[in-house]
Design an enzyme around this catalytic site. Structure first.
Site, short mmCIF file in Angstrom:
data_model
loop_
_atom_site.label_atom_id
_atom_site.label_comp_id
_atom_site.label_asym_id
_atom_site.label_seq_id
_atom_site.Cartn_x
_atom_site.Cartn_y
_atom_site.Cartn_z
N GLY A 138 -4.57 -2.16 5.12
CA GLY A 138 -3.73 -3.28 4.66
C GLY A 138 -4.37 -4.63 4.97
N ARG A 139 -4.87 -4.79 6.19
CA ARG A 139 -5.39 -6.11 6.58
C ARG A 139 -6.78 -6.39 6.05
NH1 ARG A 139 -4.16 -2.83 10.58
NH2 ARG A 139 -5.73 -1.95 11.96
N LYS A 162 9.92 -0.55 13.64
CA LYS A 162 10.44 -0.29 12.29
C LYS A 162 11.51 0.80 12.33
CE LYS A 162 6.06 -1.11 9.86
NZ LYS A 162 4.99 -0.49 9.06
N GLU A 199 -3.92 -6.94 15.03
CA GLU A 199 -3.47 -5.61 14.60
C GLU A 199 -4.63 -4.63 14.72
OE1 GLU A 199 -0.11 -4.77 11.53
OE2 GLU A 199 -1.96 -4.62 10.39
N HIS A 209 -4.08 -33.54 17.81
CA HIS A 209 -2.96 -34.40 18.23
C HIS A 209 -1.80 -33.56 18.76
CE1 HIS A 209 -4.96 -37.90 16.47
NE2 HIS A 209 -5.39 -37.02 15.57
N LYS A 220 0.85 -1.20 0.00
CA LYS A 220 0.00 0.00 0.00
C LYS A 220 0.88 1.25 0.00
CE LYS A 220 -3.50 2.36 2.70
NZ LYS A 220 -4.37 2.36 3.87
N GLU A 245 10.72 -4.83 3.93
CA GLU A 245 10.78 -6.21 3.46
C GLU A 245 10.46 -6.30 1.96
OE1 GLU A 245 9.26 -5.11 6.17
OE2 GLU A 245 9.42 -6.54 7.83
O1 F6P Z 1 3.61 -2.99 9.62
C1 F6P Z 1 2.24 -3.23 9.57
C2 F6P Z 1 1.70 -2.98 8.19
O2 F6P Z 1 1.58 -1.62 7.97
C3 F6P Z 1 0.37 -3.69 7.98
O3 F6P Z 1 -0.70 -3.00 8.50
C4 F6P Z 1 0.34 -3.87 6.51
O4 F6P Z 1 -0.57 -4.85 6.11
C5 F6P Z 1 1.79 -4.26 6.26
O5 F6P Z 1 2.54 -3.51 7.18
C6 F6P Z 1 2.29 -4.03 4.85
O6 F6P Z 1 2.21 -2.67 4.50
P1 F6P Z 1 2.35 -2.23 2.99
O7 F6P Z 1 1.22 -2.84 2.23
O8 F6P Z 1 2.29 -0.73 3.00
O9 F6P Z 1 3.67 -2.72 2.49
#
Ligand code: F6P
Length: 542
Positions: free
Chosen positions: A267-268, A504, A353, A384, A207, A213
Site C-alpha cells: 500500500g505505501r 481495526k 509503517e 517560526h 488494495k 473508511e
Molecule cells: O491500515 C493500514 C493499511 O493497510 C495501509 O498499509 C494501507 O496503505 C491502507 O491501510 C489502505 O489499505 P487499502 O488500500 O487496502 O484500502
C-alpha cells in the site's frame, strides 16, 4: 545475514567509535578538513546530497558500509529486485520497482512477466485518463467530468494527494481534484463543496477493497450522487483500483471501470500502480510516465551503485547511525517547498509503517531499536514554529532539508530567499554561535547564555534543479530505498504492518456497541466500557 546484528564486527566497532564521534563538533570537523563539504556528497537522478554536516567521520562512513556488507544489504537489494518473497511474514514479493521498469525489461515472477502486466495496465490507465481529460468520459446525464475525487486511505491516499499537490503546475487545470480519506464525514462533505454531481467522478482506491473508511466514503459518495441524479448510470461516476478487481462489485463499480494492481505492491509503495490513477488523470499519461522515469532512475542508481556514492543507502545508513548508535528518538524532514507540504505525512507512513517493528524477519525480538519517529513540516514555516527546539533544545533531531534551485510558481528572487533560509538553517544548526562570538558582536552580557547556539545539530541537504515529475519520482524512491536499507540492516520486514490490525478489529466490535439500543453487557476493560457509556450519553443527550 549470517551473524546476528550485534555480533557483527562492524557493529561492535561502531559501538566504540560512536563514543569518539560524540565528542567531536562539526566546527572542528570542518576546520580540520577543508574538502569535507565537497567530498561528503553524492549525486544521482537529478538529486544532489550533501551529508557533510552530519556527525560522522570518514571512519564512520567506512564502518557503516562494512556493517551493511556484513548484513548482506546488497544481496537483499538484489533479492527484492529479482522478485523474491522479501515480505516474509506475508509470503510475498515487494516489487514496487517493477511498477516503473521500462517496457523493454522483463521480470518473470511465478511464471508471469510482471513488467508486461504493469505496462498493459498503464496503457489502460492512460486510455481512461485521456478520455477523461478530453471530455469524452460522460456522467449519467451526458455531461463531461470536470472534477475527480480520490477516495482511499493510507497508501491509497497519501501518495496521490501528496504528488498532486507537489505537481499541480503540471496538472490539467480544467479538472478539479479532491482527496478524501477519513471516515469522519466532514472530510467528504468538505471535499464535495462546490462540486456538481453531474460532472464528478470518484476514484475509489483500495488494495483490499475492504477498508472501512474507503467503503463508507464510497457509499456516501454514491448517496450524494443519487440524491441529485437518481440511480441510473451512476457506474459512469466511479473508477476503482484494487488488487482484487471483482471486489469493486460490492460498491457498484463494474469490471470495465476497475483498474488492477497486485498483491506484490505494498500500500505505501503503491503510487506508481493503478493506485495513482488520479495522478494519470491530472498529469496525463506522459506526465505520469515521466514521474515513473524518475523513480526508475533512482531504482537503477540504488541497485547498481557502490554504497559510498549511493544516495538511498547513505541516507539509510545515516538514519541508522543516529537511531542505533546516538539513540535519537526522532528524525525530521523539512522541504523548503510549499508544493511539498504533504511530503512529511507521506514519508511518515513509508517510514513508520515499514520500520516500526520489534521482531526480526524470523519473528524473534529485535536486538535494539528500530525506526525513529519521523516528522516534519514545510520550510520556512517550520522555522517560526519548531526550529527553536532544534537549535537550542535538549534533544538531538537529525534533519533532511530539501530544496530546489528554480521555482515553478512565482519569481526567482523571492525563491532565492527561500533557498537562502534552507542554507542558513543548515549552517546555523551545524556551527551555532559561541559565547566569544556573541561577546565580540557586542551582545548584552546578561543575554549571552540565552543566545549561545550550541550547533553540532546534524542535517543532510538534498538539492535539485526544480520540482518536476522525474525529480519528485527520484526523491520518493530515495526515501523508499533508505527505509529498505535500514530494515535490511536491522533484519526486520519493512513490508508488513500487522500492528494496525488489532485496532481495526476492536473498532469493528465497538461500532455496534455504540447503538443507543445496545442491550448486551460491555466486555471491555473498565475505561473502555465507561468511555462507550459516556459517548452514548453525550450523543443521546442523557
Ligand atoms: O491500515 C493500514 C493499511 O493497510 C495501509 O498499509 C494501507 O496503505 C491502507 O491501510 C489502505 O489499505 P487499502 O488500500 O487496502 O484500502
Amino acid at each position: 545475514m549470517a551473524e546476528s546484528l550485534r555480533e557483527t564486527a562492524a557493529w561492535r566497532r561502531l559501538e566504540w567509535h560512536v563514543r569518539e564521534v560524540q565528542e567531536l563538533h562539526l566546527r572542528d570537523l570542518f576546520d580540520g578538513d577543508p574538502g569535507r563539504g565537497e567530498r561528503m556528497t553524492a549525486e544521482a537522478a537529478g538529486l544532489y546530497l550533501d551529508f557533510s554536516k552530519n556527525r560522522v567521520t570518514d571512519d564512520t562512513m567506512h564502518l557503516l558500509r562494512r556493517l551493511a556488507a556484513e548484513r548482506g544489504l546488497e544481496e537483499q537489494v538484489r533479492a527484492m529486485f529479482r522478485g523474491e518473497k522479501v515480505n516474509v511474514s506475508e509470503g510475498r514479493a515487494a516489487l514496487h520497482v517493477a511498477l516503473r521498469m521500462p517496457r523493454s525489461r522483463s521480470l518473470v515472477v511465478d511464471g508471469s512477466d510482471v513488467v508486461k502486466d504493469v505496462h498493459d495496465e498503464l496503457a489502460r490507465m492512460g486510455e481512461l485518463a485521456e478520455r477523461l481529460r478530453g471530455g469524452e468520459w460522460q456522467g449519467a446525464t451526458g455531461r463531461p467530468v470536470r472534477a475527480v475525487v480520490n477516495i482511499g486511505i493510507g497508501g491509497s491516499d497519501l501518495g496521490p494527494a501528496m504528488v498532486y499537490e507537489a505537481l499541480r503546475p503540471f496538472a490539467d487545470s480544467e479538472l478539479r481534484f479532491r482527496f478524501v480519506s477519513n471516515v469522519d464525514p466532514a472530510n467528504l462533505t468538505r471535499a464535495l463543496e462546490g462540486l456538481d454531481q453531474a460532472e464528478t467522478l470518484f476514484v475509489v482506491v483500495s488494495k483490499t477493497m475492504s477498508t472501512l473508511e474507503t467503503i463508507e466514503n464510497a457509499r456516501a459518495a454514491r448517496a450524494w450522487l443519487e440524491a441529485a441524479l437518481g440511480s441510473e448510470g451512476l457506474e459512469r461516476h466511479f473508477v476503482g483500483a484494487a488488487a482484487n478487481v471483482e471486489a469493486g462489485a460490492k460498491i457498484g463499480i463494474p469490471p470495465e471501470n476497475m483498474l488492477r494492481f497486485w498483491d506484490w505492491v505494498g500500500g505505501r509503495t503503491s503510487l506508481c500502480s493503478a493506485a495513482g490513477f488520479s495522478l494519470v488523470a491530472a498529469l496525463g499519461a506522459d506526465g505520469f510516465r515521466s514521474l515513473l522515469a524518475g523513480f526508475h532512475a533512482m531504482d537503477e542508481h540504488f541497485s547498481g551503485t557502490a554504497l559510498g556514492g549511493n544516495l538511498p543507502a547513505l541516507s539509510g545508513l545515516l538514519a541508522l547511525w543516529y537511531r542505533s548508535f546516538f539513540g535519537v528518538q526522532t528524525q525530521a524532514v523539512f522541504a523548503y517547498s510549499h508544493a511539498l507540504r504533504l511530503l512529511p505525512a507521506y514519508l511518515q507512513q513509508l517510514w513508520m509503517e515499514s520500520n516500526g517493528k520489534s521482531v526480526s524477519v524470523l519473528g524473534e525480538p529485535v536486538a535494539g531499536d528500530t525506526a525513529a519517529v519521523l516528522w516534519g513540516a514545510e520550510g520556512t514555516n517550520a522555522q517560526h514554529a519548531v526550529f527553536q527546539l532544534l537549535h537550542q533544545g535538549t534533544v538531538l533531531v537529525p534533519a533532511d532539508l530539501i530544496g530546489f534551485a528554480r521555482p515553478l510558481e512565482g519569481p526567482q528572487p523571492q525563491h532565492d530567499l527561500l533557498a537562502a533560509n534552507l542554507l542558513a538553517q543548515a549552517e546555523a544548526l551545524a556551527f551555532g554561535r559561541t559565547e566569544d562570538e556573541l561577546r565580540e558582536a557586542g551582545a548584552d552580557a546578561e543575554t549571552i547564555p540565552h543566545r549561545v547556539m550550541p550547533g553540532n545539530r546534524p542535517t543532510s541537504a538534498i538539492l535539485a534543479e526544480r520540482l518536476d515529475p522525474p525529480t519528485l519520482g527520484a526523491l520518493i524512491a530515495l526515501y523508499e530505498h533508505s527505509v529498505f536499507t535500514q530494515a535490511a540492516i536491522w533484519g526486520i520486514d519493512p513490508f508488513d504492518q500487522w500492528g494496525v490490525e488489532l485496532g481495526k478489529e476492536l473498532a469493528a466490535r465497538i461500532a455496534p456497541e455504540l447503538a443507543t439500543d445496545w442491550k448486551r453487557e460491555l466486555m471491555h476493560d473498565s475505561s473502555t466500557n465507561a468511555l462507550i457509556r459516556r459517548y452514548r450519553a453525550l450523543r443521546d443527550g442523557k
